[in-house]
Design a protein around this motif. Structure first.
Motif, PDB file in Angstrom:
ATOM      1  N   GLY A   1       0.822  -1.202   0.000  1.00 33.43           N
ATOM      2  CA  GLY A   1       0.000   0.000   0.000  1.00 33.43           C
ATOM      3  C   GLY A   1       0.857   1.253   0.000  1.00 33.43           C
ATOM      4  N   GLY A   2       2.169   1.091   0.179  1.00 32.72           N
ATOM      5  CA  GLY A   2       3.033   2.265   0.271  1.00 32.72           C
ATOM      6  C   GLY A   2       2.784   3.004   1.574  1.00 32.72           C
ATOM      7  N   LEU A   3       2.998   4.305   1.564  1.00 29.43           N
ATOM      8  CA  LEU A   3       2.814   5.095   2.778  1.00 29.43           C
ATOM      9  C   LEU A   3       1.363   5.098   3.242  1.00 29.43           C
ATOM     10  CD1 LEU A   3       5.244   8.076   2.077  1.00 29.43           C
ATOM     11  CD2 LEU A   3       5.577   6.136   3.625  1.00 29.43           C
ATOM     12  N   ASP A   4       0.421   4.881   2.336  1.00 26.20           N
ATOM     13  CA  ASP A   4      -0.964   4.615   2.727  1.00 26.20           C
ATOM     14  C   ASP A   4      -1.076   3.115   2.993  1.00 26.20           C
ATOM     15  OD1 ASP A   4      -2.362   7.176   2.529  1.00 26.20           O
ATOM     16  OD2 ASP A   4      -1.832   7.075   0.409  1.00 26.20           O
ATOM     17  N   ILE A   5      -0.387   2.674   4.024  1.00 28.51           N
ATOM     18  CA  ILE A   5      -0.145   1.247   4.228  1.00 28.51           C
ATOM     19  C   ILE A   5      -1.430   0.467   4.466  1.00 28.51           C
ATOM     20  CG2 ILE A   5       0.225   1.512   6.706  1.00 28.51           C
ATOM     21  CD1 ILE A   5       2.477  -0.608   6.429  1.00 28.51           C
ATOM     22  N   LYS A   6      -1.484  -0.732   3.896  1.00 35.10           N
ATOM     23  CA  LYS A   6      -2.625  -1.601   4.081  1.00 35.10           C
ATOM     24  C   LYS A   6      -2.623  -2.171   5.505  1.00 35.10           C
ATOM     25  CE  LYS A   6      -2.621  -3.464  -0.680  1.00 35.10           C
ATOM     26  NZ  LYS A   6      -3.999  -3.157  -1.103  1.00 35.10           N
ATOM     27  N   PRO A   7      -3.785  -2.505   6.048  1.00 31.17           N
ATOM     28  CA  PRO A   7      -3.808  -3.279   7.301  1.00 31.17           C
ATOM     29  C   PRO A   7      -3.292  -4.685   7.024  1.00 31.17           C
ATOM     30  CG  PRO A   7      -6.020  -3.044   6.417  1.00 31.17           C
ATOM     31  CD  PRO A   7      -5.133  -2.169   5.581  1.00 31.17           C
ATOM     32  N   PRO A   8      -2.804  -5.374   8.062  1.00 35.41           N
ATOM     33  CA  PRO A   8      -2.225  -6.716   7.833  1.00 35.41           C
ATOM     34  C   PRO A   8      -3.140  -7.670   7.086  1.00 35.41           C
ATOM     35  CG  PRO A   8      -1.719  -5.962  10.056  1.00 35.41           C
ATOM     36  CD  PRO A   8      -2.656  -4.951   9.463  1.00 35.41           C
ATOM     37  N   SER A   9      -4.422  -7.657   7.397  1.00 34.32           N
ATOM     38  CA  SER A   9      -5.333  -8.594   6.742  1.00 34.32           C
ATOM     39  C   SER A   9      -5.416  -8.358   5.239  1.00 34.32           C
ATOM     40  CB  SER A   9      -6.733  -8.486   7.359  1.00 34.32           C
ATOM     41  OG  SER A   9      -7.250  -7.174   7.199  1.00 34.32           O
ATOM     42  N   SER A  10      -5.224  -7.119   4.824  1.00 37.23           N
ATOM     43  CA  SER A  10      -5.298  -6.804   3.396  1.00 37.23           C
ATOM     44  C   SER A  10      -4.010  -7.116   2.661  1.00 37.23           C
ATOM     45  CB  SER A  10      -5.651  -5.321   3.210  1.00 37.23           C
ATOM     46  OG  SER A  10      -6.925  -5.030   3.740  1.00 37.23           O
ATOM     47  N   MET A  11      -2.939  -7.373   3.406  1.00 40.24           N
ATOM     48  CA  MET A  11      -1.672  -7.720   2.755  1.00 40.24           C
ATOM     49  C   MET A  11      -1.522  -9.217   2.508  1.00 40.24           C
ATOM     50  SD  MET A  11       1.482  -5.468   4.171  1.00 40.24           S
ATOM     51  CE  MET A  11       1.142  -3.971   5.064  1.00 40.24           C
ATOM     52  N   LEU A  12      -2.392 -10.030   3.109  1.00 40.94           N
ATOM     53  CA  LEU A  12      -2.174 -11.472   3.085  1.00 40.94           C
ATOM     54  C   LEU A  12      -2.132 -12.046   1.675  1.00 40.94           C
ATOM     55  CD1 LEU A  12      -4.370 -12.648   6.093  1.00 40.94           C
ATOM     56  CD2 LEU A  12      -1.871 -12.610   5.938  1.00 40.94           C
ATOM     57  N   LEU A  13      -2.898 -11.474   0.756  1.00 37.04           N
ATOM     58  CA  LEU A  13      -2.935 -11.996  -0.610  1.00 37.04           C
ATOM     59  C   LEU A  13      -2.166 -11.132  -1.601  1.00 37.04           C
ATOM     60  CD1 LEU A  13      -6.585 -13.329  -1.127  1.00 37.04           C
ATOM     61  CD2 LEU A  13      -4.486 -14.624  -0.755  1.00 37.04           C
ATOM     62  N   MET A  14      -1.338 -10.231  -1.119  1.00 34.94           N
ATOM     63  CA  MET A  14      -0.724  -9.291  -2.042  1.00 34.94           C
ATOM     64  C   MET A  14       0.397  -9.885  -2.894  1.00 34.94           C
ATOM     65  SD  MET A  14      -2.315  -6.535  -2.419  1.00 34.94           S
ATOM     66  CE  MET A  14      -3.743  -7.601  -2.386  1.00 34.94           C
ATOM     67  N   LYS A  15       0.734 -11.149  -2.659  1.00 35.76           N
ATOM     68  CA  LYS A  15       1.605 -11.824  -3.620  1.00 35.76           C
ATOM     69  C   LYS A  15       0.904 -11.960  -4.970  1.00 35.76           C
ATOM     70  CE  LYS A  15       0.216 -16.639  -2.669  1.00 35.76           C
ATOM     71  NZ  LYS A  15       0.704 -17.983  -2.299  1.00 35.76           N
ATOM     72  N   LYS A  16      -0.439 -11.894  -4.965  1.00 32.94           N
ATOM     73  CA  LYS A  16      -1.186 -12.064  -6.206  1.00 32.94           C
ATOM     74  C   LYS A  16      -1.377 -10.763  -6.977  1.00 32.94           C
ATOM     75  CE  LYS A  16      -6.014 -11.262  -5.003  1.00 32.94           C
ATOM     76  NZ  LYS A  16      -6.203 -10.225  -6.033  1.00 32.94           N
ATOM     77  N   ASP A  17      -0.769  -9.669  -6.510  1.00 28.03           N
ATOM     78  CA  ASP A  17      -0.986  -8.390  -7.178  1.00 28.03           C
ATOM     79  C   ASP A  17      -0.243  -8.296  -8.499  1.00 28.03           C
ATOM     80  OD1 ASP A  17      -2.548  -6.130  -7.095  1.00 28.03           O
ATOM     81  OD2 ASP A  17      -1.070  -4.897  -6.060  1.00 28.03           O
ATOM     82  N   MET A  18       0.448  -9.359  -8.862  1.00 28.29           N
ATOM     83  CA  MET A  18       1.025  -9.449 -10.207  1.00 28.29           C
ATOM     84  C   MET A  18       0.180 -10.377 -11.086  1.00 28.29           C
ATOM     85  SD  MET A  18       1.892 -12.566  -9.319  1.00 28.29           S
ATOM     86  CE  MET A  18       2.639 -13.123 -10.836  1.00 28.29           C
ATOM     87  N   GLY A  19      -1.093 -10.590 -10.671  1.00 29.14           N
ATOM     88  CA  GLY A  19      -1.973 -11.481 -11.421  1.00 29.14           C
ATOM     89  C   GLY A  19      -2.234 -11.016 -12.842  1.00 29.14           C
ATOM     90  N   GLY A  20      -2.199  -9.726 -13.079  1.00 29.80           N
ATOM     91  CA  GLY A  20      -2.362  -9.231 -14.449  1.00 29.80           C
ATOM     92  C   GLY A  20      -1.201  -9.653 -15.330  1.00 29.80           C
ATOM     93  N   ALA A  21       0.023  -9.514 -14.815  1.00 34.95           N
ATOM     94  CA  ALA A  21       1.193  -9.969 -15.555  1.00 34.95           C
ATOM     95  C   ALA A  21       1.151 -11.470 -15.760  1.00 34.95           C
ATOM     96  CB  ALA A  21       2.469  -9.562 -14.818  1.00 34.95           C
ATOM     97  N   ALA A  22       0.737 -12.215 -14.736  1.00 38.11           N
ATOM     98  CA  ALA A  22       0.653 -13.672 -14.848  1.00 38.11           C
ATOM     99  C   ALA A  22      -0.352 -14.086 -15.906  1.00 38.11           C
ATOM    100  CB  ALA A  22       0.282 -14.277 -13.491  1.00 38.11           C
ATOM    101  N   SER A  23      -1.499 -13.429 -15.952  1.00 30.97           N
ATOM    102  CA  SER A  23      -2.509 -13.783 -16.948  1.00 30.97           C
ATOM    103  C   SER A  23      -2.064 -13.406 -18.350  1.00 30.97           C
ATOM    104  CB  SER A  23      -3.846 -13.105 -16.605  1.00 30.97           C
ATOM    105  OG  SER A  23      -4.428 -13.703 -15.454  1.00 30.97           O
ATOM    106  N   VAL A  24      -1.399 -12.274 -18.495  1.00 33.97           N
ATOM    107  CA  VAL A  24      -0.849 -11.898 -19.798  1.00 33.97           C
ATOM    108  C   VAL A  24       0.194 -12.919 -20.256  1.00 33.97           C
ATOM    109  CG1 VAL A  24       0.704 -10.226 -20.888  1.00 33.97           C
ATOM    110  CG2 VAL A  24      -1.381  -9.443 -19.744  1.00 33.97           C
ATOM    111  N   MET A  25       1.034 -13.369 -19.329  1.00 32.39           N
ATOM    112  CA  MET A  25       2.031 -14.375 -19.685  1.00 32.39           C
ATOM    113  C   MET A  25       1.371 -15.710 -20.018  1.00 32.39           C
ATOM    114  SD  MET A  25       4.935 -13.318 -16.876  1.00 32.39           S
ATOM    115  CE  MET A  25       6.098 -14.628 -17.261  1.00 32.39           C
ATOM    116  N   GLY A  26       0.312 -16.068 -19.277  1.00 32.46           N
ATOM    117  CA  GLY A  26      -0.409 -17.286 -19.592  1.00 32.46           C
ATOM    118  C   GLY A  26      -1.053 -17.220 -20.967  1.00 32.46           C
TER     119      GLY A  26
END
Length: 467
Positions: free
Chosen positions: A240-265
């Motif tokens: 979230g940067g300086l507008d930091i996400k709460p911990p619960s909202s960070m749990l799935l943030m490994k998937k925030d490259m899902g657009g790149a993954a789908s384009v590659m797929g």
């Protein structure tokens, strides 16, 4: 892991596909009276996904019955379960299986694909039980196409499922290089301060606080034909940067490259099917981590984009549209015939349509209709949303050309799409997909975890789009 069918020469057991009629299961003549009696005694009613194993006189397994439910009627609503044979792949005993009594109304491509997608396992960190039941490619199915679609989905799932500790910007670049090398493309990477030198200031601003350099990955394939450019959001982790996400909202943030993954797929599918020789394909992946450090970009900053439009940053957690904007501005300079962006962009999209039905945006009614129809045919559903002109004022702040996070909380997916469209005016046609990239709970053919979205819809629609 590799998506594959069982060898056609290998021993296999029959899986009889059975429809239900007004008076019960509709058995073919080949199912003898003993098997019918066994099925009746077992309570087999040919409900969708219902299985009845057929024993021989010596107790050996002779085959199985698999319920498909009633034949679909014209104009029927979509089935609750997207993949018709996924339950068979999960539940049948191990070995090779071949389809028998295939009804004419069954889409063989989706049926065969559903089995392969059910066979997927992510076992990088924990030993997973291997798939037990394998399918012999059904007669009449385009085996190469089904395998290409499964391979693209496997790639997208693997990338999204891998945590950022093992798939940061460096590793995503390595995966892109591998994809390019396997399919004969050319790749260029602009990273770190070179992004400023080559006028990608917003990609640099979003990623500069990370220990891993931000970068723009540019892949080209040597085909000739209509220009198609795919742009995928590659935020490998989003604090979230300086507008930091709460911990619960960070749990799935490994998937925030899902657009790149789908384009590659999708690129994997296009390359395996030879489409990259028939079109001029370009793939752009802006790749960053949105981290926190002394040099992180700040709320209230005004950034100047590659296109020259200024952007007031009213939320550093709305970073995906910033990096996409620079990549889209580069893409439009070549005036592509079809420009696509795919991104895990807004929570508003999930509030509106849930995780299973990504919205997309396109101004061209013919092309939008082709995409949505293709999504239904390919069991890859999407739903068209509007570039709603009256909301344009919401992305226009007082001190800059654009606002990356309008206040008010309404129509967040639409305003994000409107923001991106400002950077695509040089393209003949533009479509944006606000995907989720994650299966929250397991379903047949869709294990909990990363998932590609809109890939098969675009693959199926592309010939119509490029007419």
């Amino acid at each position: 892991m590799t998506a594959e069918f069982a060898p056609s020469s290998a021993p296999s057991l029959p899986l009889w596909l059975i429809r239900s009629g007004e008076t019960g299961p509709v058995f073919p003549e080949q199912i003898g009276p003993e098997a019918r009696a066994w099925a009746k005694a077992s309570g087999f009613a040919a409900r969708p996904g219902q299985i009845c194993l057929l024993p021989g006189a010596d107790g050996a397994l002779l085959g199985a019955l698999y319920g498909l439910g009633a034949a679909p009627q014209p104009g029927a609503r979509p089935a609750r379960e997207r993949y018709p044979l996924a339950r068979a792949a999960d539940a049948l005993p191990g070995g090779n299986w071949r389809l028998e009594n295939v009804p004419d109304d069954l889409d063989l491509t989706t049926a065969a694909l559903s089995w392969l997608l059910a066979n997927y396992r992510f076992d990088r960190y924990k030993k997973a039980e291997p798939a037990r039941a394998h399918l012999v490619a059904p007669a009449g199915v385009d085996e190469a196409r089904v395998l290409a679609m499964a391979a693209g989905e496997y790639l997208a799932r693997d990338l999204i499922n891998t945590p950022t500790s093992d798939l940061g910007p460096d590793e995503l670049e390595a995966a892109a290089r591998d994809l390019t090398a396997r399919h004969g493309g050319e790749i260029t990477v602009i990273a770190g301060d070179e992004l400023l030198a080559q006028n990608f200031p917003m990609i640099h601003a979003v990623g500069r606080a990370s220990a891993f350099a931000p970068r723009l990955i540019d892949i080209r394939f040597p085909g000739e034909g209509p220009k198609v450019t795919l742009v995928g959001k590659g935020v490998c982790f989003d604090t979230g940067g300086l507008d930091i996400k709460p911990p619960s909202s960070m749990l799935l943030m490994k998937k925030d490259m899902g657009g790149a993954a789908s384009v590659m797929g999708l690129t994997e599918m296009l390359a395996r099917l030879g489409v990259t020789r028939q079109i001029s394909l370009r793939v752009l992946l802006p790749v960053v981590e949105n981290s926190i450090s002394a040099n992180a970009f700040r709320p209230g900053d005004v950034l100047t984009s590659r296109k020259g439009l200024t952007v007031e940053v009213n939320n550093t957690d709305a970073e995906g549209r910033l990096i996409l904007a620079d990549a889209l501005a580069l893409a439009e300079e070549e005036a592509p015939d079809f420009l696509v962006s795919m991104a895990t962009l807004t929570g508003a999209a999930r509030v509106a349509l849930g995780p299973d039905l990504p919205p997309f945006y396109c101004d061209d009614d013919r092309i939008a209709g082709a995409i949505q129809s293709a999504g239904m045919r390919a069991a890859d559903p999407i739903w068209r949303m509007p570039f709603w002109e009256p909301y344009e004022s919401q992305i226009e702040p007082q001190i800059a050309d654009l606002d990356n996070a309008p206040s008010g909380g309404f129509a967040g997916s639409i305003t994000a799409a409107l923001f991106l469209r400002r950077f695509t005016t040089g393209a003949k046609t533009y479509a944006h997909f606000d995907i989720y990239g994650w299966q929250p709970s397991a379903a047949p053919g869709r294990p909990k975890g990363g998932t590609g979205q809109a890939m098969r819809a675009l693959l199926d629609a592309l010939p119509e789009i490029l007419k």
